[in-house]
Design an enzyme around this catalytic site. Sequence first.
Site: not given
Ligand code: IMP
Ligand code: MG
Length: 175
Positions: A131, A165, A99-100, A152, A159, A103-105, A42
């Site tokens: 987020k 993408r 990082e892109d 989302f 993606d 989200d949850t971290g 991402g």
């Molecule tokens: P986390 O581990 O929940 O913080 O999510 C990490 C990864 O999930 C990010 O680096 C993205 O690759 C993917 N992700 C999280 N939110 C989105 C979204 O809204 N769209 C697409 N990919 C996401």
């Molecule tokens: Mg990612």
Amino acid sequence: MQGRPIPFISQQEIADTVRRLAADIDRDYGDRPLVVVGVLKGSFVFLADLIRQLQTPIDCLELIKLSSYGAGTESSGVVQMQMDVSEEAIAGNHVLLVEDIVDTGRSTSKALEVLQCHNPKSLALCSLLYKPNRRQVSVKIDYCGIVIPDRFIVGYGIDFNEHFRQLPNICTLEQ
Ligand code: IMP
Ligand code: MG
């Protein structure tokens, strides 16, 4: 599900954000060289734009790959490391993880944990998007681009099931 992308963050706002982040990184590191670690897939578009705005010298560019999202918009909660980085690239160096989205971290904290095990001199995190409403694991974002609501998003390297993408801007997906 294959929604319709609705423009959410413009190319101009992305470009302004990338410039601001690069200026902040340059201000903090100056001439001290960085090892930049991008998280695939991402972050690849953001990474390419960010490094071209940086004045700080880059000694080494590394890529790691994590997977948390399966086929869908909800994280599985399990973070797998699919591509690691060598200890010698990290040990004793100033490392910036790119990082892109946080989200949850979960995936970012996993990446930080793995990098920390390789004994960097310093370790910082730069994320284009954040987020806060979704956060489950605490991560400190040293360089944070744009804070977004719990939607989302796709585009600019990000993606949905490998689609979208290539969009030059960031969009939400209308179901
Ligand atoms: P986390 O581990 O929940 O913080 O999510 C990490 C990864 O999930 C990010 O680096 C993205 O690759 C993917 N992700 C999280 N939110 C989105 C979204 O809204 N769209 C697409 N990919 C996401
Ligand atoms: Mg990612």
